[in-house]
Motif scaffolding. Structure first.
Motif, PDB file in Angstrom:
ATOM      1  N   ASP A   1      -1.133   5.192 -12.776  1.00 39.09           N
ATOM      2  CA  ASP A   1      -1.477   5.544 -11.417  1.00 39.09           C
ATOM      3  C   ASP A   1      -1.890   4.295 -10.645  1.00 39.09           C
ATOM      4  O   ASP A   1      -2.637   3.447 -11.165  1.00 39.09           O
TER       5      ASP A   1
ATOM      6  N   ARG B   1      -0.855   6.490  -0.808  1.00 43.11           N
ATOM      7  CA  ARG B   1      -1.755   7.298  -1.631  1.00 43.11           C
ATOM      8  C   ARG B   1      -1.488   6.917  -3.087  1.00 43.11           C
ATOM      9  O   ARG B   1      -0.519   6.222  -3.391  1.00 43.11           O
ATOM     10  N   THR B   2      -2.339   7.359  -3.978  1.00 45.53           N
ATOM     11  CA  THR B   2      -2.169   7.045  -5.392  1.00 45.53           C
ATOM     12  C   THR B   2      -0.938   7.759  -5.941  1.00 45.53           C
ATOM     13  O   THR B   2      -0.745   8.960  -5.720  1.00 45.53           O
ATOM     14  N   ARG B   3      -0.115   7.008  -6.680  1.00 45.61           N
ATOM     15  CA  ARG B   3       1.120   7.553  -7.225  1.00 45.61           C
ATOM     16  C   ARG B   3       1.282   7.055  -8.664  1.00 45.61           C
ATOM     17  O   ARG B   3       0.736   6.014  -9.041  1.00 45.61           O
TER      18      ARG B   3
ATOM     19  N   ARG C   1      -2.321   2.856  -6.244  1.00 46.00           N
ATOM     20  CA  ARG C   1      -2.040   2.953  -4.806  1.00 46.00           C
ATOM     21  C   ARG C   1      -1.505   1.642  -4.264  1.00 46.00           C
ATOM     22  O   ARG C   1      -0.817   1.629  -3.255  1.00 46.00           O
ATOM     23  N   HIS C   2      -1.807   0.555  -4.953  1.00 48.28           N
ATOM     24  CA  HIS C   2      -1.396  -0.761  -4.471  1.00 48.28           C
ATOM     25  C   HIS C   2      -0.598  -1.465  -5.566  1.00 48.28           C
ATOM     26  O   HIS C   2      -0.989  -1.436  -6.732  1.00 48.28           O
TER      27      HIS C   2
ATOM     28  N   ASP D   1       0.873  -1.169   0.000  1.00 48.62           N
ATOM     29  CA  ASP D   1       0.000   0.000   0.000  1.00 48.62           C
ATOM     30  C   ASP D   1       0.913   1.222   0.000  1.00 48.62           C
ATOM     31  O   ASP D   1       1.675   1.458   0.949  1.00 48.62           O
TER      32      ASP D   1
ATOM     33  N   ARG E   1      -5.863   0.727  -7.984  1.00 56.56           N
ATOM     34  CA  ARG E   1      -6.109   2.047  -7.410  1.00 56.56           C
ATOM     35  C   ARG E   1      -6.909   1.961  -6.118  1.00 56.56           C
ATOM     36  O   ARG E   1      -6.746   2.785  -5.226  1.00 56.56           O
ATOM     37  N   ASP E   2      -7.794   0.951  -6.027  1.00 59.95           N
ATOM     38  CA  ASP E   2      -8.707   0.893  -4.891  1.00 59.95           C
ATOM     39  C   ASP E   2      -8.435  -0.274  -3.945  1.00 59.95           C
ATOM     40  O   ASP E   2      -9.117  -0.420  -2.928  1.00 59.95           O
TER      41      ASP E   2
END
Length: 980
Positions: free
Chosen positions: A785, A727-729, A787-788, A724, A757-758
């Motif tokens: 993009d 945040r989204t990167r 997040r995970h 994780d 992303r989620d």
């Protein structure tokens, strides 16, 4: 031996009731407490047993090397945690290695006499460490032990030359103002009784107060030295302290300790000569068990752990084995660890010279254990309790007799808590009531109850963080290094690299390899190429390493970069430029498999007594060979990615280096900060072989720690780790650093990468295969993009049944940095050398073959390791002391073949133990009736061996080892040749 005494300060008579920890209450009131198991132990001052000798540590195998280079005040803070009374571990014994310029586990320590009669008492850092220990604790017991010896001895290790060598070492100790209390022989290499008698005779003549300890034997031999002492009165009289390594197990939970009746009847102190400290997050509970149970189970009165501090590079053998960890001298960061407090609970409450109280030293039915000790005059006493095998709270009543009944202090450590404040805290005072003290005990704790004072918990912390890297550019000119000393951050793997006046017409100070003959090496690791390592193991490898070199005689020098590690008898990994009087070669080496791949070579050479500048320029997948500013060759290779720098010299030659420079060639990737990420896994394993394997290790910025999927019970594959990112990167790559301990089991070979992303819907962005080696792997994908990021291990390097997955470090690369290239697929490796006999032109497929054995040492030395296609794993028979040879390995080929040969490769880790020297080969069609087809002998070395015979139909082929090095057998790889 020197023994100190602690003077107690009288306590007030008030009674403190400490909720959930202690209550001093009458028996009637205690019965009304919440129902829990209750036991009573009589602590009788008249039941004095053996004399307590203390808990200590051994600095050896280059374990303290980087500590010497720490800045102040951090260096003094670390030393206080180790040695200062009433502050930390309060070590009562310090044993040090008597160096010999040979690798003795995690590096080489320098000899004080490399040539007969030429003594230099200022080499190395053990003198410094002993002085610092004595400065903090003048009564600490000091000792010395050898792992290797100089090669100039006539008659080998067990010679008069060695006795003279040791006497000269003691003379050096006197020059440093050090009083040595005990001396030993040869670490884990057996003993010679006549030599010990002569050695004791010399000590009586010149150092009568020094005691002799024997025999620092491996646990396989189970106190055989006691049998020899009992059978040989002269030897028995010479030895003052009998010791055995790992009598509570080796890197286990130390559940039970052992000695023999013969050992206990010697009338001599029994010591644990060495016990592994284990990892910073794994050793505390085992060490606390051993500190109590060594006496309860085995009447052992002294314990020495290796090592006091893990102060060597994190990519070298057995990193993170110490009471503390200090691998970061450039920043000053260190990690105290709970093992310090496990030691403190005994050493801060009892002095050497105190007596164990036999009535108050026992195991409890709850699974806990308790030991009690009293001062020689009976005026003070302490009880230490550990509850690591208790599964529920319990009540313990101490029935005190013939001891002072003054108020007592209680200290406790809760090792199940995540809060450091719950370690080693004083929780109150208690007053015996009617001669009884009732304690409410919780699982996962250590308690110390005492009439003494002076205890304390050090509070110093480093200002740096674990993630602080050694900066690049890095330069060492050697001009400020004193003559004969080691340069800052340089750690010798083998040989001796020291500052010396420059040769070849150059002024100033250079760095010279000093050893010109092979030492008597420690048998566990053999002799490595002469080399020294420097730098940060976490360096991203886009840098140029260059240095000026001078050969003093025909031979070569090596300059290496991107060295991911070194372990157990194998040279350091990375890219290496070897250049000398016969030309040059560039090769890639992996320490996990001890594999070398030649990448380029040429005839350009350097002459004797000439200064030249040589180096490697590494940028991405391009490696350039540099000589005097010219590019000799440019190759493309993505095998090695990260790591520090290595310098080497051909054996046993003198060469010099000057002006070492490490300069960046491009920016490192833009990694997502690890302290902003969290990791989860489909499964994880806890304690195993002295380390923990939780998933958090993939983000702890410590290359030596690993995550492993569960293997007890086995979880199998696939397994995955999900990161994780906080945040989204915008991300484009993942880096995978495998385990660096030299073992390939669990290295991920078949992988898939997913992003999300989620955290619910995942998209696969990459898949492929990796080689089972220690180099850092990279997998890229079109930037997007997320997040995970999830790494799925679909296959691993483990043919021994249920598979696992392991990872040292994972990194996620943000888009927009320098270009990266995905690590190419694993190449196919030929199973046998090209010059194998014709009988092996066609092989029975290894992947269809299974193996069983009549004798197995332990995990991971199972018979399947002999048919897994990996030269770094091996089957090993049980110890000779418990299951002597012969031993057999039987191969089930999966079908009938006409077979005509068996190839044998012994273990390839540099340790000769298990080299099969006399053998028989049998075949069978049904697995029941076997027919001999050949027998013979093989050389006692690690080379490829073959046994051929007339073609015979068989489904089963059996190798019987009738004799082997050290009385055991081992096999890294077995292949069966069949007719075409």
């Amino acid at each position: 031996m020197r023994h100190r005494r602690r003077i107690a300060t009288a306590l007030g008579t008030g009674t403190a009731v400490i909720a959930a920890l202690v209550a001093a209450v009458p028996g009637s009131q205690a019965a009304e407490e919440e129902q829990r198991s209750a036991e009573t132990v009589v602590v009788d001052g008249d039941s004095a047993g053996r004399e307590f000798d203390g808990l200590g540590a051994v600095s050896a195998g280059a374990s303290s090397r980087l500590l010497y280079d720490y800045p102040e005040p951090e260096r003094s803070q670390i030393l206080d945690y180790l040695f200062k009374p009433g502050y930390g571990a309060n070590l009562e014994i310090l044993k040090v290695e008597i160096g010999a310029d040979t690798n003795s586990t995690s590096g080489a320590e320098p000899s004080h006499m490399r040539e007969r009669g030429k003594v230099n008492c200022n080499r190395g850092y053990e003198w410094w460490l002993m002085r610092e220990a004595v400065e903090r604790n003048p009564d600490i017991q000091l000792g010395g032990l050898q792992w290797g010896a100089p090669g100039w001895f006539e008659g080998g290790f067990w010679s008069q030359d060695n006795i003279d060598y040791l006497l000269s070492w003691l003379d050096c100790a006197e020059q440093h103002g050090l009083d040595i209390d005990f001396m030993g022989g040869w670490n884990e290499a057996g003993y010679d009784t006549e030599w010990y008698v002569k050695w004791k005779r010399a000590l009586r003549a010149e150092h009568p107060d020094i005691e002799l300890t024997a025999a620092d034997d491996t646990p396989n031999w189970n106190w055989r030295v006691a049998d020899a002492m009992a059978a040989n009165p002269e030897f028995g009289a010479a030895v003052d302290i009998a010791n055995q390594h790992s009598p509570c197990g080796h890197r286990t939970r130390y559940l039970r300790c052992s000695s023999t009746e013969t050992a206990r009847d010697l009338g001599k102190p029994l010591w644990i000569g060495e016990l592994s400290s284990m990892a910073h997050d794994a050793g505390a509970a085992p060490l606390a068990r051993a500190a109590n149970r060594m006496y309860i189970d085995a009447r052992i009165t002294g314990m020495i752990a290796w090592s006091p501090i893990s102060a060597w590079y994190s990519n070298i053998t057995l990193a993170d084995t110490g009471l503390m960890v200090a691998e970061w001298p450039w920043s000053g960061y260190y990690d105290v660890g709970d093992s310090i407090w496990a030691y403190a609970h005994t050493n801060q409450f009892a002095d050497p010279g105190w007596r164990y109280l036999n009535s108050g030293s026992t195991r409890l039915e709850s699974g806990a254990s308790v030991v009690s000790l009293a001062s020689p005059d009976g005026g003070d006493w302490s009880t230490v309790i550990e509850t690591f095998d208790a599964d529920q709270p319990s009540t313990l009543t101490l029935d005190v007799a013939n001891l002072p009944e003054s108020g007592m202090r209680l200290w406790a450590s809760d090792l199940d808590s995540d809060d450091p404040a719950d370690r080693f805290r004083e929780v109150g005072t208690v007053q015996p009531d009617g001669g009884e003290i009732t304690l409410q005990l919780e699982p996962g704790h250590i308690y110390s109850l005492t009439t003494t004072d002076g205890q304390g918990k050090g509070a110093a912390t480093p200002d740096a963080t674990v993630s602080d890297r050694l900066a690049v550019p890095f330069r060492e000119s050697f001009e400020n290094v004193p003559d004969g000393r080691t340069a800052r951050y340089f750690s010798d793997l083998a040989g001796a690299f020291e500052a010396a006046p420059c040769a070849g017409g150059r002024d100033g100070t250079c760095y010279r390899q000093q050893v010109d003959q092979p030492p008597i090496s420690w048998g566990h690791v053999g002799e490595l190429p002469l080399s020294t390592m420097v730098g940060d193991p976490r360096w991203w490898g886009d840098y140029t390493v260059s240095t000026d070199v001078l050969l003093e005689e025909p031979g070569y020098v090596e300059v290496g970069g991107r060295a991911s590690g070194q372990s157990w008898g194998t040279p350091a990994s990375g890219y290496h430029l070897r250049i000398g009087t016969e030309g040059w070669e560039l090769f890639s080496r992996d320490h996990a498999g001890n594999r070398e791949t030649s990448l380029a070579s040429g005839t350009e050479s350097v002459g004797v007594d000439e200064w030249h500048t040589v180096g490697l320029r590494m940028r991405g997948d391009t490696i350039e060979v540099l000589l005097d500013g010219e590019v000799l060759s440019e190759v493309t290779d993505t095998t090695q990615r990260t790591g520090n720098v290595v310098l080497g010299v051909s054996a046993w030659h003198h060469a010099q280096f000057d002006d070492l420079r490490v300069t960046p060639t491009s920016r490192a990737p833009r990694f997502v900060p690890k302290d902003q990420m969290q990791a989860s896994a489909t499964s994880e394993h806890g304690f195993f072989r002295g380390w923990t394997h939780g998933v958090g290790h993939v983000l702890d910025d410590r290359p030596e720690t690993t995550w492993s999927s569960a293997f007890d019970p086995p979880a199998g594959l696939p397994q995955s780790v999900t990161l994780d990112l906080g945040r989204t990167r915008h991300v484009e790559a993942l880096t995978y650093q495998p385990r660096l301990d030299g073992n390939t089991n669990g290295m991920i070979t078949d992988y898939e990468v997913y992003v999300s992303r989620d955290g619910k819907s995942y998209e696969r962005v990459a898949s492929g295969t990796w080689s089972a080696d220690s180099s850092t792997k990279v997998v890229t994908w079109p930037a997007q993009d997320a997040r995970h990021v999830r790494l799925v291990a679909a296959g691993d390097d483990n043919a021994c049944g249920d598979s696992t997955a392991t990872a040292g470090e994972l990194g996620v690369v943000r888009a927009g940095g320098p270009p990266l290239r995905t690590t190419p697929p694993a190449p196919e490796q030929p199973p046998l050398p090209e010059d194998a006999p014709a009988e092996f032109d066609v092989l029975v497929p290894q992947h269809e073959t299974t193996a069983t054995a009549s004798s197995v040492h332990s995990d991971p030395y199972q018979p399947c390791a002999a048919v897994d296609g990996d030269k770094t794993t091996f089957w090993h028979s049980a110890p000779a002391s418990t299951d002597p040879l012969p031993a057999t390995v039987t191969l089930d080929l999966g079908d009938r073949y006409e077979v005509q040969g068996l190839s044998y490769l012994s273990r390839q880790d540099g340790n000769p133990n298990g080299n099969v020297t006399e053998y028989t080969v049998e075949v069978s069609t049904d697995g029941t009736t076997f027919t001999p087809v050949t027998e013979g002998s093989w050389a006692d070395d690690g080379s490829q061996k073959y046994a051929t015979f007339s073609p015979a139909e068989a489904r089963y082929v059996r190798l019987t080892a009738h004799s082997g090095h050290f009385g055991v057998a081992a096999a890294a790889e077995l292949h069966v040749g069949r007719t075409p």
